[in-house]
Design a protein around this motif. Sequence first.
Motif, PDB file in Angstrom:
ATOM      1  N   SER A   1       0.828  -1.208   0.000  1.00 37.82           N
ATOM      2  CA  SER A   1       0.000   0.000   0.000  1.00 37.82           C
ATOM      3  C   SER A   1       0.858   1.251   0.000  1.00 37.82           C
ATOM      4  O   SER A   1       0.576   2.222  -0.710  1.00 37.82           O
ATOM      5  CB  SER A   1      -0.924  -0.021   1.220  1.00 37.82           C
ATOM      6  OG  SER A   1      -1.727   1.136   1.243  1.00 37.82           O
ATOM      7  N   GLU A   2       1.928   1.253   0.815  1.00 37.59           N
ATOM      8  CA  GLU A   2       2.813   2.408   0.871  1.00 37.59           C
ATOM      9  C   GLU A   2       3.492   2.644  -0.473  1.00 37.59           C
ATOM     10  O   GLU A   2       3.613   3.791  -0.945  1.00 37.59           O
ATOM     11  CB  GLU A   2       3.858   2.197   1.960  1.00 37.59           C
ATOM     12  CG  GLU A   2       3.275   2.235   3.383  1.00 37.59           C
ATOM     13  CD  GLU A   2       4.324   1.907   4.421  1.00 37.59           C
ATOM     14  OE1 GLU A   2       5.483   1.635   4.017  1.00 37.59           O
ATOM     15  OE2 GLU A   2       3.991   1.920   5.630  1.00 37.59           O
ATOM     16  N   LEU A   3       3.943   1.544  -1.114  1.00 42.33           N
ATOM     17  CA  LEU A   3       4.581   1.679  -2.427  1.00 42.33           C
ATOM     18  C   LEU A   3       3.599   2.232  -3.458  1.00 42.33           C
ATOM     19  O   LEU A   3       3.956   3.044  -4.305  1.00 42.33           O
ATOM     20  CB  LEU A   3       5.123   0.319  -2.882  1.00 42.33           C
ATOM     21  CG  LEU A   3       6.335  -0.210  -2.097  1.00 42.33           C
ATOM     22  CD1 LEU A   3       6.678  -1.610  -2.563  1.00 42.33           C
ATOM     23  CD2 LEU A   3       7.524   0.724  -2.272  1.00 42.33           C
ATOM     24  N   ALA A   4       2.336   1.755  -3.366  1.00 44.41           N
ATOM     25  CA  ALA A   4       1.318   2.249  -4.291  1.00 44.41           C
ATOM     26  C   ALA A   4       1.096   3.743  -4.097  1.00 44.41           C
ATOM     27  O   ALA A   4       0.939   4.496  -5.067  1.00 44.41           O
ATOM     28  CB  ALA A   4       0.019   1.485  -4.078  1.00 44.41           C
ATOM     29  N   GLU A   5       1.073   4.193  -2.836  1.00 46.73           N
ATOM     30  CA  GLU A   5       0.902   5.617  -2.558  1.00 46.73           C
ATOM     31  C   GLU A   5       2.079   6.436  -3.095  1.00 46.73           C
ATOM     32  O   GLU A   5       1.918   7.533  -3.633  1.00 46.73           O
ATOM     33  CB  GLU A   5       0.757   5.822  -1.043  1.00 46.73           C
ATOM     34  CG  GLU A   5      -0.567   5.343  -0.471  1.00 46.73           C
ATOM     35  CD  GLU A   5      -1.738   6.113  -1.063  1.00 46.73           C
ATOM     36  OE1 GLU A   5      -1.560   7.315  -1.371  1.00 46.73           O
ATOM     37  OE2 GLU A   5      -2.804   5.516  -1.222  1.00 46.73           O
ATOM     38  N   VAL A   6       3.293   5.884  -2.933  1.00 51.03           N
ATOM     39  CA  VAL A   6       4.487   6.580  -3.440  1.00 51.03           C
ATOM     40  C   VAL A   6       4.423   6.711  -4.952  1.00 51.03           C
ATOM     41  O   VAL A   6       4.699   7.773  -5.528  1.00 51.03           O
ATOM     42  CB  VAL A   6       5.761   5.823  -3.004  1.00 51.03           C
ATOM     43  CG1 VAL A   6       6.978   6.421  -3.702  1.00 51.03           C
ATOM     44  CG2 VAL A   6       5.924   5.914  -1.494  1.00 51.03           C
ATOM     45  N   GLU A   7       4.040   5.612  -5.629  1.00 45.98           N
ATOM     46  CA  GLU A   7       3.917   5.654  -7.085  1.00 45.98           C
ATOM     47  C   GLU A   7       2.846   6.642  -7.509  1.00 45.98           C
ATOM     48  O   GLU A   7       2.983   7.355  -8.504  1.00 45.98           O
ATOM     49  CB  GLU A   7       3.602   4.247  -7.609  1.00 45.98           C
ATOM     50  CG  GLU A   7       4.765   3.258  -7.479  1.00 45.98           C
ATOM     51  CD  GLU A   7       5.950   3.704  -8.317  1.00 45.98           C
ATOM     52  OE1 GLU A   7       5.718   4.290  -9.393  1.00 45.98           O
ATOM     53  OE2 GLU A   7       7.092   3.483  -7.887  1.00 45.98           O
ATOM     54  N   LYS A   8       1.760   6.665  -6.749  1.00 45.61           N
ATOM     55  CA  LYS A   8       0.677   7.591  -7.074  1.00 45.61           C
ATOM     56  C   LYS A   8       1.163   9.038  -6.972  1.00 45.61           C
ATOM     57  O   LYS A   8       0.876   9.883  -7.836  1.00 45.61           O
ATOM     58  CB  LYS A   8      -0.499   7.342  -6.119  1.00 45.61           C
ATOM     59  CG  LYS A   8      -1.687   8.250  -6.378  1.00 45.61           C
ATOM     60  CD  LYS A   8      -2.818   7.917  -5.427  1.00 45.61           C
ATOM     61  CE  LYS A   8      -4.008   8.843  -5.639  1.00 45.61           C
ATOM     62  NZ  LYS A   8      -5.112   8.545  -4.678  1.00 45.61           N
ATOM     63  N   GLU A   9       1.885   9.351  -5.892  1.00 39.26           N
ATOM     64  CA  GLU A   9       2.415  10.701  -5.733  1.00 39.26           C
ATOM     65  C   GLU A   9       3.403  11.061  -6.849  1.00 39.26           C
ATOM     66  O   GLU A   9       3.394  12.183  -7.370  1.00 39.26           O
ATOM     67  CB  GLU A   9       3.100  10.824  -4.377  1.00 39.26           C
ATOM     68  CG  GLU A   9       2.128  10.758  -3.202  1.00 39.26           C
ATOM     69  CD  GLU A   9       2.857  10.853  -1.875  1.00 39.26           C
ATOM     70  OE1 GLU A   9       4.103  10.965  -1.899  1.00 39.26           O
ATOM     71  OE2 GLU A   9       2.179  10.814  -0.821  1.00 39.26           O
ATOM     72  N   LYS A  10       4.220  10.080  -7.250  1.00 38.22           N
ATOM     73  CA  LYS A  10       5.166  10.338  -8.341  1.00 38.22           C
ATOM     74  C   LYS A  10       4.430  10.670  -9.635  1.00 38.22           C
ATOM     75  O   LYS A  10       4.813  11.576 -10.378  1.00 38.22           O
ATOM     76  CB  LYS A  10       6.079   9.124  -8.536  1.00 38.22           C
ATOM     77  CG  LYS A  10       7.098   8.943  -7.425  1.00 38.22           C
ATOM     78  CD  LYS A  10       7.974   7.741  -7.739  1.00 38.22           C
ATOM     79  CE  LYS A  10       9.037   7.566  -6.658  1.00 38.22           C
ATOM     80  NZ  LYS A  10       9.869   6.374  -6.910  1.00 38.22           N
ATOM     81  N   ARG A  11       3.375   9.891  -9.910  1.00 47.08           N
ATOM     82  CA  ARG A  11       2.618  10.138 -11.146  1.00 47.08           C
ATOM     83  C   ARG A  11       1.931  11.504 -11.099  1.00 47.08           C
ATOM     84  O   ARG A  11       1.861  12.219 -12.104  1.00 47.08           O
ATOM     85  CB  ARG A  11       1.596   9.022 -11.352  1.00 47.08           C
ATOM     86  CG  ARG A  11       2.207   7.697 -11.786  1.00 47.08           C
ATOM     87  CD  ARG A  11       1.144   6.755 -12.304  1.00 47.08           C
ATOM     88  NE  ARG A  11       0.231   6.382 -11.235  1.00 47.08           N
ATOM     89  CZ  ARG A  11       0.427   5.330 -10.442  1.00 47.08           C
ATOM     90  NH1 ARG A  11       1.501   4.590 -10.618  1.00 47.08           N
ATOM     91  NH2 ARG A  11      -0.435   5.025  -9.502  1.00 47.08           N
ATOM     92  N   GLN A  12       1.400  11.854  -9.920  1.00 50.65           N
ATOM     93  CA  GLN A  12       0.756  13.156  -9.795  1.00 50.65           C
ATOM     94  C   GLN A  12       1.765  14.289  -9.986  1.00 50.65           C
ATOM     95  O   GLN A  12       1.475  15.303 -10.627  1.00 50.65           O
ATOM     96  CB  GLN A  12       0.097  13.258  -8.421  1.00 50.65           C
ATOM     97  CG  GLN A  12      -1.129  12.350  -8.259  1.00 50.65           C
ATOM     98  CD  GLN A  12      -1.705  12.401  -6.860  1.00 50.65           C
ATOM     99  OE1 GLN A  12      -1.071  12.936  -5.956  1.00 50.65           O
ATOM    100  NE2 GLN A  12      -2.892  11.833  -6.698  1.00 50.65           N
ATOM    101  N   GLN A  13       2.967  14.121  -9.420  1.00 47.72           N
ATOM    102  CA  GLN A  13       4.009  15.141  -9.583  1.00 47.72           C
ATOM    103  C   GLN A  13       4.435  15.246 -11.046  1.00 47.72           C
ATOM    104  O   GLN A  13       4.702  16.330 -11.569  1.00 47.72           O
ATOM    105  CB  GLN A  13       5.202  14.816  -8.699  1.00 47.72           C
ATOM    106  CG  GLN A  13       4.895  14.935  -7.211  1.00 47.72           C
ATOM    107  CD  GLN A  13       6.052  14.466  -6.349  1.00 47.72           C
ATOM    108  OE1 GLN A  13       7.083  13.998  -6.878  1.00 47.72           O
ATOM    109  NE2 GLN A  13       5.889  14.588  -5.031  1.00 47.72           N
ATOM    110  N   ALA A  14       4.494  14.082 -11.710  1.00 43.62           N
ATOM    111  CA  ALA A  14       4.890  14.079 -13.117  1.00 43.62           C
ATOM    112  C   ALA A  14       3.854  14.775 -13.970  1.00 43.62           C
ATOM    113  O   ALA A  14       4.175  15.564 -14.866  1.00 43.62           O
ATOM    114  CB  ALA A  14       5.103  12.643 -13.607  1.00 43.62           C
ATOM    115  N   ARG A  15       2.575  14.510 -13.667  1.00 42.90           N
ATOM    116  CA  ARG A  15       1.494  15.182 -14.413  1.00 42.90           C
ATOM    117  C   ARG A  15       1.546  16.705 -14.171  1.00 42.90           C
ATOM    118  O   ARG A  15       1.321  17.505 -15.080  1.00 42.90           O
ATOM    119  CB  ARG A  15       0.149  14.627 -13.997  1.00 42.90           C
ATOM    120  CG  ARG A  15      -0.098  13.177 -14.403  1.00 42.90           C
ATOM    121  CD  ARG A  15      -1.565  12.821 -14.279  1.00 42.90           C
ATOM    122  NE  ARG A  15      -1.743  11.384 -14.432  1.00 42.90           N
ATOM    123  CZ  ARG A  15      -1.854  10.541 -13.427  1.00 42.90           C
ATOM    124  NH1 ARG A  15      -1.776  10.999 -12.202  1.00 42.90           N
ATOM    125  NH2 ARG A  15      -2.036   9.252 -13.636  1.00 42.90           N
TER     126      ARG A  15
END
Length: 226
Positions: A207-221
């Motif tokens: 779950s933590e890794l998924a949240e980190v990936e989600k934040e990365k994608r949001q920052q990239a967008r």
Amino acid sequence: MRISEVPLAILRLQYRVARIPLQIVEEQVVARLDSESSARLIYERSLGALDVTVGNLLGSPDIAQRGEALTNRSEALLLAAELDAQADAGVAEAGQNFKARREAASQQEQNAQATKEKTVQESRQQAEARKREAAQNAAERAAALGERADKTANQRTAAVENAKRTEHAHISAAEKTVTKAAQAKIEDAQDKRSEAASIRNDADRVSELAEVEKEKRQQARAAESN
């Protein structure tokens, strides 16, 4: 973007819009439930499966990955909860079996004690009867028969004591067997709890890794939009 990809992009946008009510339910209602409650885990697993299916159909890896992470977490926690329940049931069953068998062993010991006392009493009564009968026939024969009766009573008492020792040995062996079985079930339950804890930790990390990936994608967008 290719023209052929435009319909898929529109569908992905429509799915994100259609998913907003589900996201509101998740944040306002489901999030208030216990993190390991069955209702919350089932809802999250269903929502994750929907994201995986739609993400694969629309060619959206981020939606599919989000759904996969949510599904994996919910399934892992459901498995952990199931293992906990099995462990608790095993401990309860072991305790009940141990109590029942211990009570049965105690009852056997009480029965053995009662049988011993009854046998001793009957032996003494028989010895006294023989003594009285011998006294009535003749004084000399009464003394001889009395001695013989005492000897018989002593022999029977010794036999009863020997039977009691044998019965106690059997009861002690039975209690050891019951205790060993109960201990084995308790150890098995502890192993299941440890496995459940490990699975729960893995689920949290996913779950933590998924949240980190989600934040990365949001920052990239956000960076792309800027």
